[in-house]
Design a protein around this motif. Sequence first.
Motif, PDB file in Angstrom:
ATOM      1  N   VAL A  69       0.669  -1.176  -0.063  1.00 40.71           N
ATOM      2  CA  VAL A  69      -0.069   0.005  -0.248  1.00 40.71           C
ATOM      3  C   VAL A  69       0.982   1.335  -0.119  1.00 40.71           C
ATOM      4  O   VAL A  69       0.613   2.168  -0.817  1.00 40.71           O
ATOM      5  N   LEU A  70       1.819   1.260   0.925  1.00 42.72           N
ATOM      6  CA  LEU A  70       2.620   2.688   0.934  1.00 42.72           C
ATOM      7  C   LEU A  70       3.734   2.916  -0.015  1.00 42.72           C
ATOM      8  O   LEU A  70       3.919   3.935  -0.361  1.00 42.72           O
ATOM      9  N   PHE A  71       3.900   1.557  -0.658  1.00 40.10           N
ATOM     10  CA  PHE A  71       4.910   1.582  -1.927  1.00 40.10           C
ATOM     11  C   PHE A  71       3.988   2.181  -3.076  1.00 40.10           C
ATOM     12  O   PHE A  71       4.755   3.232  -3.628  1.00 40.10           O
ATOM     13  N   THR A 428      -3.926  11.214   1.971  1.00 38.93           N
ATOM     14  CA  THR A 428      -3.679  10.710   3.262  1.00 38.93           C
ATOM     15  C   THR A 428      -4.866  10.058   3.661  1.00 38.93           C
ATOM     16  O   THR A 428      -4.426   8.880   4.398  1.00 38.93           O
ATOM     17  N   ALA A 429      -6.086  10.648   3.595  1.00 37.58           N
ATOM     18  CA  ALA A 429      -7.135   9.965   4.179  1.00 37.58           C
ATOM     19  C   ALA A 429      -7.484   8.572   3.386  1.00 37.58           C
ATOM     20  O   ALA A 429      -7.731   7.490   4.091  1.00 37.58           O
ATOM     21  N   ALA A 430      -7.272   8.361   2.217  1.00 38.16           N
ATOM     22  CA  ALA A 430      -7.393   6.973   1.360  1.00 38.16           C
ATOM     23  C   ALA A 430      -6.451   6.144   1.873  1.00 38.16           C
ATOM     24  O   ALA A 430      -6.689   4.922   2.181  1.00 38.16           O
ATOM     25  N   ARG A 436      -6.136   0.873   7.762  1.00 43.96           N
ATOM     26  CA  ARG A 436      -6.816   0.139   8.638  1.00 43.96           C
ATOM     27  C   ARG A 436      -7.506  -1.073   8.205  1.00 43.96           C
ATOM     28  O   ARG A 436      -7.637  -1.711   9.137  1.00 43.96           O
ATOM     29  N   ARG A 437      -7.848  -1.148   6.975  1.00 47.64           N
ATOM     30  CA  ARG A 437      -8.383  -2.454   6.510  1.00 47.64           C
ATOM     31  C   ARG A 437      -7.436  -3.476   6.588  1.00 47.64           C
ATOM     32  O   ARG A 437      -7.847  -4.751   6.678  1.00 47.64           O
ATOM     33  N   THR A 438      -6.196  -3.486   6.559  1.00 47.33           N
ATOM     34  CA  THR A 438      -5.334  -4.521   6.767  1.00 47.33           C
ATOM     35  C   THR A 438      -4.960  -4.767   8.005  1.00 47.33           C
ATOM     36  O   THR A 438      -4.120  -5.788   8.210  1.00 47.33           O
ATOM     37  N   ARG A 439      -5.618  -4.280   9.106  1.00 46.82           N
ATOM     38  CA  ARG A 439      -5.359  -4.864  10.507  1.00 46.82           C
ATOM     39  C   ARG A 439      -5.574  -6.102  10.739  1.00 46.82           C
ATOM     40  O   ARG A 439      -6.769  -6.619   9.992  1.00 46.82           O
ATOM     41  N   ARG A 440      -5.197  -6.896  11.448  1.00 46.60           N
ATOM     42  CA  ARG A 440      -5.437  -8.208  11.974  1.00 46.60           C
ATOM     43  C   ARG A 440      -6.798  -8.433  12.629  1.00 46.60           C
ATOM     44  O   ARG A 440      -6.732  -7.558  13.680  1.00 46.60           O
TER      45      ARG A 440
END
Length: 447
Positions: A69-71, A428-430, A436-440
């Motif tokens: 995601v961050l890439f 930033t918001a996206a 947050r959706r990648t949280r365990r």
Amino acid sequence: MDLVAVGASPADFAAARTQMAFTLGFHIVLASIGIGLPALTLLADWRALRTGDPVYRELARRWAKATGVLFAVGAVSGTVLSFEMGTLWPRFMDTYGQVFGVAFALEGIAFFIEAIFIGIYLYGRDRLTPKVHLLTGVPIVVSGVLSAFFVVTVNAWMNQPRGFRLVNGKVTDVRPLAAMFNPATPPQGAHLILASLMVCSFIVASVYAVALLRDRRRGVVDRYHRLGFAIPFTLGAVVAPLQIIVGDWAVRFVADRQPIKFAAMEGVQHTQAGVPLKVGVFEIPNALSIALRFDAHATLRGLDAWPAAVRPPDAVVHTAYEIMIAIGTGLLALGAWWFWSNRRLLRWFRRGETATPPGSSWSPWLLRAATVAGIGAAFAMEAGWTVTEVGRQPWIVYGVMRSSEAVNPSPGLRFGLYIVFAVYAGLTAATVSVLRRTRRPASSDQR
């Protein structure tokens, strides 16, 4: 110092500077995570392969998703920066692009290699053998470091221009390798790479520190969070003293090669012997002369040794420098606290045990400090870049071209700044939403 650009209004010149500072400040944190997070992911994957522990595997899987995601977000912000170099500073690119263009080309190659192997790593997790999958992560780490290094060579060149001659205002005798491997490249490159590892490690650790504090209130011991904290925080604590050493090297280099920047960094207003070291509102007599020249009576040049027109804004540079030093020292102390309170941790890590790491009584104050360490590390990174960039002013290429000579003379640059603010707010918001959706999920907690 120049306040008005050649052919540009003061408002547009200020807008161009602000836009470049904002986008660079945004991107540098993402670039740091792009260097550090693949290394953390690979470390967790290696531990999973060595121990067979599913918690390591889960950490690697989550961190790999965040890396992807961050890439992607970093690719967007990096692309914006590359366009800004041409749209905001066209005279700079037109005159000197041929000197440092090779470094940007190599950075592009490293970027594409990194993108390819991130895809292979993410897609191949359940399709390749564990050993082969682990090996596919190695090029991600290497290419990420190389990508950052090639970019830093350009900034280093801006501080120590080499590899060309100016004849009647025209660039001739271009030597791209000499430009890349200029005297500033070794200290700046090492300083940035270590800083990136620190920033990423403490940011990731801070997320798990928050979770561990929550676990303490719930009266549970979540091994997933303990490992998620221990791995990055240990890496950050190991890198911190190395960064102090490299930082001292970088400062001594600046003192020798850019003495006016050094004077601004240390707040030395007047040339004098036996210069005191300023620490906040305190002064230690003769300490700066001792630290720099090993002589209590050594004479150091102050800002008054140069004409006012070429002095950087010393208040900004000195404040940013003090912030960087203060936070770096705090992170070093926090790392020492971590190792002292968990002296069995390294022995546990070496043995490759699958039990919960030692430190069941981790101090809540240490965890509270760790929650702000990530933000602090990012602030230190931003402060360091402020010192590097603002301390070079009024030059865009030190001693050769002023920023006022490089800016786009076209009117209306400030409107682009407003658009950038709006776009980056949405980006930033996206990004936060996707992360947050990648949280365990809570149901997968391993206790």
